[in-house]
Design a protein around this motif. Structure first.
Motif, PDB file in Angstrom:
ATOM      1  N   THR A 174       0.816  -1.210   0.000  1.00  0.00           N
ATOM      2  CA  THR A 174       0.000   0.000   0.000  1.00  0.00           C
ATOM      3  C   THR A 174       0.853   1.265   0.000  1.00  0.00           C
ATOM      4  O   THR A 174       0.440   2.286  -0.545  1.00  0.00           O
ATOM      5  CB  THR A 174      -0.953   0.030   1.203  1.00  0.00           C
ATOM      6  OG1 THR A 174      -0.191  -0.046   2.407  1.00  0.00           O
ATOM      7  CG2 THR A 174      -1.915  -1.139   1.149  1.00  0.00           C
ATOM      8  N   LEU A 209      -7.277   1.597  -9.996  1.00  0.00           N
ATOM      9  CA  LEU A 209      -5.842   1.600  -9.710  1.00  0.00           C
ATOM     10  C   LEU A 209      -5.059   1.372 -10.992  1.00  0.00           C
ATOM     11  O   LEU A 209      -5.313   0.403 -11.718  1.00  0.00           O
ATOM     12  CB  LEU A 209      -5.511   0.512  -8.677  1.00  0.00           C
ATOM     13  CG  LEU A 209      -4.061   0.466  -8.217  1.00  0.00           C
ATOM     14  CD1 LEU A 209      -3.962   0.149  -6.729  1.00  0.00           C
ATOM     15  CD2 LEU A 209      -3.241  -0.556  -9.016  1.00  0.00           C
ATOM     16  N   LEU A 265      -7.125  -1.624  -3.424  1.00  0.00           N
ATOM     17  CA  LEU A 265      -5.712  -1.630  -3.024  1.00  0.00           C
ATOM     18  C   LEU A 265      -5.191  -3.050  -2.850  1.00  0.00           C
ATOM     19  O   LEU A 265      -4.062  -3.362  -3.229  1.00  0.00           O
ATOM     20  CB  LEU A 265      -5.534  -0.882  -1.698  1.00  0.00           C
ATOM     21  CG  LEU A 265      -5.185   0.597  -1.726  1.00  0.00           C
ATOM     22  CD1 LEU A 265      -5.018   1.108  -0.300  1.00  0.00           C
ATOM     23  CD2 LEU A 265      -3.901   0.835  -2.511  1.00  0.00           C
ATOM     24  N   CYS A 306      -4.440   4.564   1.707  1.00  0.00           N
ATOM     25  CA  CYS A 306      -3.496   5.399   0.948  1.00  0.00           C
ATOM     26  C   CYS A 306      -2.812   6.369   1.904  1.00  0.00           C
ATOM     27  O   CYS A 306      -3.434   7.328   2.381  1.00  0.00           O
ATOM     28  CB  CYS A 306      -4.220   6.186  -0.143  1.00  0.00           C
ATOM     29  SG  CYS A 306      -4.910   5.166  -1.458  1.00  0.00           S
TER      30      CYS A 306
END
Length: 205
Positions: A11, A151, A128, A55
């Motif tokens: 991450t 993403l 993620l 994030c």
């Protein structure tokens, strides 16, 4: 040589990229970033969602009344990116945001939109979790339909920037690379509505 870090914490390699430049044309010219949600500007809420979802680094692309957004919104530790061409559509914001990641060491960008408050940290975390390498291409899906967040591994940034035009963003690129795209169902934890019109303001608290 590419190191995939499978099984480790990936991450930190992913930067949250929040597109918050829109002018709210159908909302009487009220920038979406400054709409009030839970007592604070909507852009603050959206940054909080990205952080809560995993994030640790967030870049925010600003456009309409950017100076006012900077003055009114509390966005500590965010990289604020100005998009002077915001009136030409979301594609310009996506390009500006991806451009701001050069030299940061990021291996992927998780892109979200400021006007989708129904999408919370759970959806961000799921997308993620599907990131494994700079070649990753992952999208949240709602009842099987692709949505946000999306993403983009770093290997895709140049191609996306080259094709992002108008309000289509990365749509053309994702269609062209559909066989590589991993869809992560999020319809059970999020609602993918947009705040586009006066009627949509009923979704805000």
């Amino acid at each position: 040589m590419t190191t995939h870090h499978r099984g480790g914490d990936t991450t930190a390699e992913v930067v949250g990229l929040l597109l918050a430049a829109g002018g709210g044309r159908r909302l009487g010219g009220r920038p979406k970033a400054l709409l009030t949600h839970r007592g604070r500007p909507l852009v603050e809420h959206a940054v909080g969602v990205l952080r809560a979802g995993g994030c640790t680094r967030v870049h925010v692309v600003l456009g309409a009344r950017a100076d006012e957004v900077r003055a009114r919104a509390c966005l500590p530790d965010c990289a604020l990116v100005d998009n002077p061409a915001w009136e030409r559509g979301m594609g310009t914001s996506l390009r500006a945001g991806l451009g701001s990641l050069a030299g940061t060491g990021a291996r992927a960008a998780l892109v979200s939109l400021v006007d989708q408050p129904g999408i919370g940290p759970e959806a961000v975390a799921r997308v993620l979790a599907a990131h494994h390498s700079p070649e990753s291409l992952v999208s949240a899906a709602y009842d099987g339909v692709r949505g946000h967040p999306v993403l983009f591994g770093a290997a895709h940034w140049t191609g996306i920037a080259a094709t992002a035009t108008g309000d289509r963003g990365a749509r053309a690129y994702l269609k062209e690379h559909a066989e590589q795209l991993v869809l992560v169902e999020c319809g059970d934890v999020a609602e993918a509505y947009d705040i586009d019109t006066e009627a949509d303001l009923a979704h805000l608290e």
